[in-house]
Design an enzyme around this catalytic site. Structure first.
Site, mmCIF file in Angstrom:
data_model
loop_
_atom_site.group_PDB
_atom_site.id
_atom_site.type_symbol
_atom_site.label_atom_id
_atom_site.label_comp_id
_atom_site.label_asym_id
_atom_site.label_seq_id
_atom_site.Cartn_x
_atom_site.Cartn_y
_atom_site.Cartn_z
ATOM 1 N N CYS A 253 66.185 -25.473 43.029
ATOM 2 C CA CYS A 253 67.092 -25.859 41.945
ATOM 3 C C CYS A 253 67.689 -24.630 41.256
ATOM 4 C CB CYS A 253 66.378 -26.754 40.947
ATOM 5 S SG CYS A 253 64.846 -26.078 40.278
ATOM 6 N N HIS A 254 67.034 -23.491 41.406
ATOM 7 C CA HIS A 254 67.565 -22.249 40.820
ATOM 8 C C HIS A 254 68.872 -21.829 41.483
ATOM 9 C CE1 HIS A 254 65.009 -21.012 44.208
ATOM 10 N NE2 HIS A 254 65.833 -19.986 44.336
#
Length: 175
Positions: A136-137
């Site tokens: 998700c980063h």
């Protein structure tokens, strides 16, 4: 169900599993004790121990990736039970983003066939039970802006991981 905590280049991460399947991961919470406590709150029936071979491979991949190696964790088996269908689909798209690359929340919304759902994609990423394995980063706001990041350290942690992966240039400091 078991869990373990382990050192990485960004701090002590955690991982929980059932059989050979990862049920959750944790980014650093500030110390091994805090990461352990966070995992036990999330998985109260888990017992700390040595992971099975397949889960050890996932752990080694996380360590390598956060150490700067270009590791693809897309084949790590994950337990998506209890994950809403929309989130799961968004996570599958995020898992396909290679290290050193990024997409925006809007890009993922378009790939889902729901171009107006960028905010929902952001919310899904904020509830990601598998940070690092579901990267998700690597998902940014419109225009390449950071967007949010719910892990300890917030956007600073997100940027640090992206620098390690080569998606962002290391920013100069005053010191």
């Amino acid at each position: 169900m078991g869990f373990t905590v382990f050192d990485t280049a960004i701090g002590v991460c955690g991982l929980a599993w059932r059989e050979d399947v990862v049920v959750g991961t944790s980014l650093p919470e500030g110390s091994a004790e805090r990461t352990r406590a966070w995992l036990l709150r999330r998985f109260p029936d888990a017992v700390e121990g040595t992971p099975p071979a397949g889960v050890q491979e996932a752990m080694a991949g996380i360590v390598a990736l956060l150490g700067g190696e270009r590791r693809d964790l897309a084949s790590v088996p994950l337990d998506f039970s209890g994950v809403p269908a929309f989130n799961r689909r968004a996570y599958e798209i995020a898992r396909a983003i290679p290290p050193g690359k990024t997409l925006t929340y809007g890009d993922i919304a378009h790939r889902l066939g729901q171009p107006g759902s960028a905010q929902a994609v952001g919310q899904a990423m904020g509830h990601n039970p598998f940070p690092i394995i579901v990267p998700c980063h690597r998902v940014l706001a419109a225009g390449g802006k950071d967007g949010g990041f719910s892990a300890r350290g917030g956007v600073g942690t997100k940027r640090r991981i992206l620098v390690i992966e080569g998606a962002l240039a290391d920013e100069p400091t005053l010191f």
